[in-house]
Design a protein around this motif. Structure first.
Motif, PDB file in Angstrom:
ATOM      1  N   LEU A 214       0.901  -1.253   0.075  1.00 34.86           N
ATOM      2  CA  LEU A 214       0.115  -0.071   0.007  1.00 34.86           C
ATOM      3  C   LEU A 214       0.892   1.239   0.051  1.00 34.86           C
ATOM      4  O   LEU A 214       0.584   2.340  -0.741  1.00 34.86           O
ATOM      5  N   HIS A 215       1.908   1.059   0.645  1.00 31.92           N
ATOM      6  CA  HIS A 215       2.873   2.306   0.830  1.00 31.92           C
ATOM      7  C   HIS A 215       3.394   2.585  -0.628  1.00 31.92           C
ATOM      8  O   HIS A 215       3.414   3.753  -1.195  1.00 31.92           O
ATOM      9  N   THR A 216       3.759   1.554  -1.228  1.00 26.86           N
ATOM     10  CA  THR A 216       4.445   1.605  -2.369  1.00 26.86           C
ATOM     11  C   THR A 216       3.605   2.084  -3.726  1.00 26.86           C
ATOM     12  O   THR A 216       3.822   2.894  -4.391  1.00 26.86           O
ATOM     13  N   ILE A 217       2.423   1.706  -3.459  1.00 31.36           N
ATOM     14  CA  ILE A 217       1.598   2.017  -4.562  1.00 31.36           C
ATOM     15  C   ILE A 217       0.994   3.638  -4.470  1.00 31.36           C
ATOM     16  O   ILE A 217       1.053   4.110  -5.342  1.00 31.36           O
ATOM     17  N   ASN A 218       1.234   3.836  -3.403  1.00 32.60           N
ATOM     18  CA  ASN A 218       0.855   5.295  -3.184  1.00 32.60           C
ATOM     19  C   ASN A 218       1.971   6.303  -3.563  1.00 32.60           C
ATOM     20  O   ASN A 218       1.692   7.292  -4.215  1.00 32.60           O
ATOM     21  N   ILE A 219       3.185   5.708  -3.601  1.00 31.81           N
ATOM     22  CA  ILE A 219       4.491   6.465  -4.141  1.00 31.81           C
ATOM     23  C   ILE A 219       4.337   6.440  -5.716  1.00 31.81           C
ATOM     24  O   ILE A 219       4.364   7.452  -6.553  1.00 31.81           O
ATOM     25  N   ILE A 220       3.882   5.224  -6.234  1.00 31.01           N
ATOM     26  CA  ILE A 220       3.585   4.934  -7.734  1.00 31.01           C
ATOM     27  C   ILE A 220       2.681   6.158  -8.260  1.00 31.01           C
ATOM     28  O   ILE A 220       2.842   6.673  -9.359  1.00 31.01           O
TER      29      ILE A 220
END
Length: 224
Positions: A214-220
């Protein structure tokens, strides 16, 4: 009353659908007001150069979509200026690219965590395959192929949630987003720059770490 015009004559194969589209566009453009009666069946036949069965089928299509209402003995009247029960595929087809992209981002947040929790080895194989293709085509500057791989990558993530409704919602939106992306991006630079974060997302999904996914998809989603 509707005026005759040479460009209104329908010559394509799907006559009923073509006539329905012509009438639908005129309704949306305000040529007919809510409550206004359409030309009679013979008039529509003459104006568009089609048969009675074609007119009736076109009217039926627009009635089912909520545009028209048939009153027996009185005629056919405009019920709504927009479709009240327009099929989702058709709504997506005419949707604004920015609206579609907003829906995509909302869905991807939901997808990332669930994919991490539910993915199978078969899911991972497909996801990694599309990710590799995304990277190769980005490096080669093959924009169309890169967009195709990127969309397929995210569709594979949606499939990995094993939620058929979530998957179908994302897949349907992605089909029309693909065409929009071809007009937004001029090269593969953005895809190349975001490849590392996409790889990171896959690592978290493999590890079944929903929180980090979830943290990474928000960055993406904040990347260009």
């Amino acid at each position: 009353m509707m005026k005759e015009s040479a460009n209104l004559v329908i010559q394509k194969k799907s006559l009923a659908e073509e006539l329905a589209e012509q009438l639908q566009n005129q309704i949306k453009d305000g040529k007919f007001a809510v409550g206004q009666k359409l030309p009679t069946e013979p008039e529509l036949m003459r104006i568009f150069g089609v048969g009675r069965s074609t007119v009736r089928e076109a009217v039926k299509i627009l009635v089912n979509m909520g545009f028209l209402k048939v009153q027996q003995g009185a005629g056919t009247f405009v019920e709504n200026l927009t479709a009240s029960n327009e099929p989702m595929e058709q709504r997506l087809r005419r949707a604004d690219i920015h609206d579609l992209d907003e829906v995509r981002k909302i869905l991807e947040i939901a997808i990332a965590g669930r994919a991490a929790e539910r993915r199978t080895e078969q899911d991972i194989e497909k996801i990694e395959g599309f990710l590799d293709e995304r990277g190769r085509t980005a490096e080669a500057g093959q924009l169309e192929a890169c967009i195709e791989a990127d969309v397929n990558f995210h569709i594979a993530l949606a499939k990995a949630t094993h939620n058929e409704i979530l998957y179908e919602l994302y897949r349907s939106a992605a089909i029309y987003l693909r065409k929009g992306f071809e007009h937004i991006y001029v090269d593969t630079a953005c895809f190349l720059a975001s490849q590392p974060t996409h790889k990171q997302l896959v690592r978290h999904i493999i590890a079944q770490d929903a929180r980090e996914a979830l943290h990474t998809i928000n960055i993406i989603l904040q990347e260009p």
